[in-house]
Motif scaffolding. Structure first.
Motif, mmCIF file in Angstrom:
data_model
loop_
_atom_site.group_PDB
_atom_site.id
_atom_site.type_symbol
_atom_site.label_atom_id
_atom_site.label_comp_id
_atom_site.label_asym_id
_atom_site.label_seq_id
_atom_site.Cartn_x
_atom_site.Cartn_y
_atom_site.Cartn_z
ATOM 1 N N GLY A 91 -16.427 -6.595 48.383
ATOM 2 C CA GLY A 91 -16.420 -6.807 49.827
ATOM 3 C C GLY A 91 -17.095 -8.060 50.316
ATOM 4 N N SER A 92 -18.327 -8.339 49.858
ATOM 5 C CA SER A 92 -19.048 -9.481 50.413
ATOM 6 C C SER A 92 -18.391 -10.808 50.053
ATOM 7 C CB SER A 92 -20.506 -9.464 49.960
ATOM 8 O OG SER A 92 -20.603 -9.540 48.555
ATOM 9 N N ASP A 93 -17.629 -10.841 48.961
ATOM 10 C CA ASP A 93 -16.914 -12.066 48.592
ATOM 11 C C ASP A 93 -15.617 -12.230 49.381
ATOM 12 O OD1 ASP A 93 -16.123 -9.761 47.079
ATOM 13 O OD2 ASP A 93 -14.848 -11.054 45.868
ATOM 14 N N ASP A 94 -15.255 -11.185 50.129
ATOM 15 C CA ASP A 94 -14.086 -11.256 51.018
ATOM 16 C C ASP A 94 -14.486 -11.503 52.469
ATOM 17 O OD1 ASP A 94 -12.027 -10.819 49.165
ATOM 18 O OD2 ASP A 94 -12.380 -8.666 49.186
ATOM 19 N N CYS A 95 -15.766 -11.377 52.766
ATOM 20 C CA CYS A 95 -16.239 -11.394 54.149
ATOM 21 C C CYS A 95 -16.587 -12.808 54.585
ATOM 22 C CB CYS A 95 -17.466 -10.481 54.272
ATOM 23 S SG CYS A 95 -18.120 -10.394 55.943
ATOM 24 N N SER A 96 -15.872 -13.329 55.567
ATOM 25 C CA SER A 96 -16.171 -14.660 56.095
ATOM 26 C C SER A 96 -17.471 -14.611 56.896
ATOM 27 C CB SER A 96 -15.018 -15.153 56.973
ATOM 28 O OG SER A 96 -13.853 -15.335 56.186
ATOM 29 N N LEU A 97 -18.375 -15.521 56.584
ATOM 30 C CA LEU A 97 -19.721 -15.497 57.146
ATOM 31 C C LEU A 97 -19.733 -15.863 58.622
ATOM 32 C CD1 LEU A 97 -21.427 -17.362 54.196
ATOM 33 C CD2 LEU A 97 -21.710 -14.941 54.740
ATOM 34 N N ALA A 98 -20.613 -15.194 59.377
ATOM 35 C CA ALA A 98 -20.880 -15.558 60.765
ATOM 36 C C ALA A 98 -22.302 -16.088 60.851
ATOM 37 C CB ALA A 98 -20.709 -14.345 61.681
ATOM 38 N N LEU A 99 -22.498 -17.126 61.642
ATOM 39 C CA LEU A 99 -23.801 -17.774 61.786
ATOM 40 C C LEU A 99 -24.223 -17.762 63.253
ATOM 41 C CD1 LEU A 99 -26.097 -19.587 60.526
ATOM 42 C CD2 LEU A 99 -24.643 -21.538 61.114
ATOM 43 N N TRP A 100 -25.473 -17.342 63.480
ATOM 44 C CA TRP A 100 -26.010 -17.315 64.853
ATOM 45 C C TRP A 100 -27.528 -17.426 64.788
ATOM 46 C CZ3 TRP A 100 -29.243 -13.703 67.293
ATOM 47 C CH2 TRP A 100 -29.345 -13.813 68.691
ATOM 48 N N HIS A 101 -28.081 -18.449 65.442
ATOM 49 C CA HIS A 101 -29.535 -18.626 65.559
ATOM 50 C C HIS A 101 -30.244 -18.489 64.207
ATOM 51 C CE1 HIS A 101 -30.109 -18.121 70.173
ATOM 52 N NE2 HIS A 101 -28.927 -18.649 69.881
ATOM 53 N N HIS A 102 -29.780 -19.256 63.227
ATOM 54 C CA HIS A 102 -30.353 -19.265 61.880
ATOM 55 C C HIS A 102 -30.252 -17.912 61.176
ATOM 56 C CE1 HIS A 102 -31.785 -23.256 62.730
ATOM 57 N NE2 HIS A 102 -32.521 -22.834 63.746
ATOM 58 N N ARG A 103 -29.275 -17.127 61.566
ATOM 59 C CA ARG A 103 -29.006 -15.860 60.895
ATOM 60 C C ARG A 103 -27.578 -15.860 60.363
ATOM 61 N NH1 ARG A 103 -32.893 -14.587 64.540
ATOM 62 N NH2 ARG A 103 -34.273 -12.806 64.109
ATOM 63 N N LEU A 104 -27.439 -15.432 59.117
ATOM 64 C CA LEU A 104 -26.126 -15.289 58.497
ATOM 65 C C LEU A 104 -25.808 -13.803 58.391
ATOM 66 C CD1 LEU A 104 -26.528 -17.853 55.606
ATOM 67 C CD2 LEU A 104 -24.844 -18.042 57.450
ATOM 68 N N PHE A 105 -24.599 -13.424 58.800
ATOM 69 C CA PHE A 105 -24.185 -12.023 58.776
ATOM 70 C C PHE A 105 -22.982 -11.868 57.855
ATOM 71 C CE2 PHE A 105 -26.101 -12.927 62.882
ATOM 72 C CZ PHE A 105 -27.046 -11.922 62.991
ATOM 73 N N LEU A 106 -23.009 -10.813 57.041
ATOM 74 C CA LEU A 106 -21.841 -10.478 56.245
ATOM 75 C C LEU A 106 -21.856 -8.992 55.913
ATOM 76 C CD1 LEU A 106 -22.022 -11.472 52.478
ATOM 77 C CD2 LEU A 106 -24.046 -11.364 53.932
ATOM 78 N N GLU A 107 -20.676 -8.480 55.580
ATOM 79 C CA GLU A 107 -20.510 -7.074 55.220
ATOM 80 C C GLU A 107 -20.187 -6.972 53.729
ATOM 81 O OE1 GLU A 107 -17.583 -3.228 56.144
ATOM 82 O OE2 GLU A 107 -17.529 -4.988 57.461
ATOM 83 N N GLY A 108 -20.674 -5.922 53.096
ATOM 84 C CA GLY A 108 -20.354 -5.669 51.707
ATOM 85 C C GLY A 108 -20.103 -4.199 51.474
ATOM 86 N N THR A 109 -19.570 -3.868 50.297
ATOM 87 C CA THR A 109 -19.317 -2.482 49.905
ATOM 88 C C THR A 109 -20.299 -2.118 48.801
ATOM 89 O OG1 THR A 109 -16.977 -2.759 50.440
ATOM 90 C CG2 THR A 109 -17.592 -0.832 49.118
ATOM 91 N N ALA A 110 -21.151 -1.125 49.069
ATOM 92 C CA ALA A 110 -22.170 -0.690 48.123
ATOM 93 C C ALA A 110 -21.829 0.704 47.613
ATOM 94 C CB ALA A 110 -23.546 -0.700 48.789
ATOM 95 N N GLY A 111 -22.719 1.262 46.774
ATOM 96 C CA GLY A 111 -22.467 2.577 46.195
ATOM 97 C C GLY A 111 -21.645 2.465 44.939
ATOM 98 N N THR A 112 -20.628 3.322 44.829
ATOM 99 C CA THR A 112 -19.739 3.318 43.669
ATOM 100 C C THR A 112 -18.292 3.375 44.138
ATOM 101 O OG1 THR A 112 -19.652 5.735 43.452
ATOM 102 C CG2 THR A 112 -21.484 4.586 42.352
ATOM 103 N N TRP A 113 -17.357 3.197 43.187
ATOM 104 C CA TRP A 113 -15.944 3.270 43.536
ATOM 105 C C TRP A 113 -15.588 4.645 44.099
ATOM 106 C CZ3 TRP A 113 -13.327 -1.075 43.819
ATOM 107 C CH2 TRP A 113 -13.717 -2.165 43.036
ATOM 108 N N HIS A 114 -16.247 5.695 43.615
ATOM 109 C CA HIS A 114 -15.937 7.053 44.082
ATOM 110 C C HIS A 114 -16.732 7.428 45.331
ATOM 111 C CE1 HIS A 114 -13.468 7.910 40.597
ATOM 112 N NE2 HIS A 114 -14.441 7.487 39.802
#
Length: 573
Positions: free
Chosen positions: A272-295
């Protein structure tokens, strides 16, 4: 009843070149010129700005509206606009069908196709536009057998993603002619960044490239070691920020020294995080990722300090089933709020960008991989089922939702003035006035012709009753749920409300061992509105019957002039 859109018609100019340098092929035909120069003069990155909020609003476009549908023979995504032209990438995905893997240029006002250019593979990049040139990339998300065997081992390094040919293209923005092309070992699915004559590219080869945008000359490269799937970089000052996989990490590359300034892991993610285009605001970078396991996957939103890579906060969005396509939504920041969708929880969220406090969440009908657009206190976003939503961006309250007949992938709506431009996986590029999306009383979708004479008059009478609050004690109408005069599938209060086009042809039907007639279904809806049931012999019931059967004409129903109320004594059967 008016038809919603029309097919764009144009002259095709397909120029294909190979190798690096200027193409010597000439266009076979001169493409038509755009009818307007509406929109920005350039479009230099994913979603146009570092906040990922693809909204262009100036005094010149304040009241701009367009209404058309352009249809291609392959899925479409990642649109941009510049100087009156909408540029769209064709996500064809294979080379067997010669109409696939095109870049499209469409007139922003009329939807007319201006030109197409075929690439050597599918494209998932936003066409970047600057100084008369369009920059796009090609490549697939697959792995060769050797690399595929390593993908599930999270600690494996230096994996190359992308099968088949992969290239970086520069096209003429008015003709589509290839100006230069650069072949790469890995895919080029992330959108590029253009800045002051330099084109920056992160790709599936684990490298960051810098090109002279005009000539295609390679200026320098930096090997970060992580392949980048669809996560488009963002540039701020001297630093280009990139999110990659294997290892799953965030990088800051100094574009002056050509070195990695800092690197920080994205904790616990496996996708997920390698698919998520980064957003930048006030020296903060935001991104989404997929954690846990495949199941047991879960979506997580991260906030990092852009100056040193420190993790500022993270928020678990929740768990659920993992979709077949696990592309995630890219964050969008607007006035101190970060908006994000989840393909796992099927929700759209709003968080305080500084603290990570959850302001609200909204449950959609299907996974959300698309990024929203925020405009005039409204949030616009689609899901993977093809439902499109308008929410109050402050409260998350649903304002409108309707079915637009095509899944929305890891993409974004593009708003110019009062028009929303949106590609979908059905191969449609839609230009829709914002008032149409938000006004449930305005019919802009049905294209059925109303018959002439008594039959047409009775159908219109039925439509009038359908739109009237006279059937309800709560000032509701049939159109309150079945919007657009019953012609559009919608989503309201957690439930999908289907279109009534074709619905009458399904009656009578058996449900739970009981026969339900169309008259019975009409009375069921009237009772839900707090109204009094109608007799099957009443004129009101006959008119409603006729209107609903007209919406089913072309299915198994066939209306004839003798069906009109003036010529019959019983209900419409």
């Amino acid at each position: 009843m008016s038809q919603r859109g029309y097919w764009g018609i144009g002259i095709i100019a397909i120029i294909v070149a190979s190798g690096v340098g200027y193409a010597i092929a000439k266009a076979q035909d001169v493409p038509p010129k755009p009818t307007t120069n509406i929109g920005p003069q350039s479009f230099t990155k994913y979603a146009m700005n570092s906040h990922n909020n693809a909204v262009y609003e100036t005094a010149n476009v304040k009241n701009w509206t367009a209404n058309w549908t352009f249809t291609a023979k392959e899925p479409l995504q990642q649109a941009s606009i510049a100087n009156g032209i909408v540029y769209i990438s064709g996500d064809g995905g294979n080379l067997a069908y010669r109409h696939n893997d095109l870049i499209y240029a469409v007139d922003a006002q009329t939807g007319q196709k201006l030109w197409t250019t075929q690439l050597n593979n599918m494209s998932m990049t936003t066409p970047v536009v600057a100084h008369g040139m369009v920059f796009v990339g090609s490549g697939t998300q697959g792995f060769n057998p050797k690399e595929q065997a390593l993908v599930n081992h999270l600690h494996t390094r230096h994996i190359i993603r992308g099968t088949g040919p992969n290239a970086i293209y520069a096209l003429n923005s008015l003709t589509g002619q290839v100006i230069w092309k650069y072949n790469t070992p890995g895919e080029n699915m992330p959108t590029f960044v253009y800045h002051q004559g330099t084109l920056y590219v992160a790709n599936g080869n684990g490298k960051v490239y810098a090109f002279n945008a005009k000539s295609g000359t390679l200026l320098w490269t930096v090997n970060i070691g992580s392949y980048v799937s669809m996560s488009s970089p963002v540039l701020d000052g001297h630093f280009l920020y990139i999110s990659g996989a294997h290892p799953y990490a965030l990088y800051a590359v100094n574009i002056q020294t050509h070195r990695i300034q800092w690197k920080t892991p994205v904790p616990a993610v496996f996708a997920g995080s390698d698919d998520c285009s980064l957003a930048l605001w006030h020296h903060r970078l935001f991104l989404e990722g997929t954690a846990g396991t495949w199941h047991h996957p879960r979506s997580v939103l991260f906030a990092f300090d852009s100056q040193d890579g420190r993790l500022l906060w993270k928020r678990r969005l929740g768990g659920g089933l993992l979709p077949t396509n696990i592309e995630v939504s890219a964050p969008v920041v607007d006035h101190g709020t970060v908006f994000i969708g989840s393909p796992i929880t099927h929700k759209e969220y709003a968080f305080n960008a500084r603290t990570g406090h959850l302001d609200w969440s909204f449950k959609a009908a299907a996974p959300i991989a698309e990024s929203p657009a925020i405009f005039d206190h409204h949030l616009f976003v689609g899901d993977t089922m093809g439902m499109f939503y308008v929410l109050n961006s402050t409260t998350g309250k649903e304002i409108a939702a309707r079915y637009l007949a095509g899944a929305f992938a890891a993409d974004y709506p593009l708003i110019v003035g009062k028009t929303l431009y949106q590609p979908n996986q059905n191969g449609q590029m839609l230009a829709i006035p914002l008032t149409t999306l938000m006004d449930s009383n305005k019919n802009a979708f049905v294209s059925l012709a109303v018959p002439s004479g008594a039959l047409g008059a009775d159908i219109l009478q039925g439509e009038k009753i359908f739109m009237s609050p006279a059937l309800s004690s709560r000032a509701l109408t049939c159109n309150s749920c079945h919007v657009d005069q019953g012609t559009t599938t919608t989503y309201a209060r957690g439930h999908i409300i289907p279109t009534l086009i074709g619905a009458a042809s399904a009656f009578p039907l058996v449900r739970n061992g009981h026969v339900r007639t169309l008259d019975g279904q009409i009375n069921h809806c009237i009772a839900a509105m707090g109204g009094n049931r109608l007799s099957s012999s009443s004129r009101t019931m006959k008119y409603l019957n006729l209107y609903l059967h007209w919406l089913s004409s072309g299915f198994s129903d066939h209306l004839t002039p003798s069906t009109a109320h003036q010529t019959i004594t019983g209900g419409c059967n």
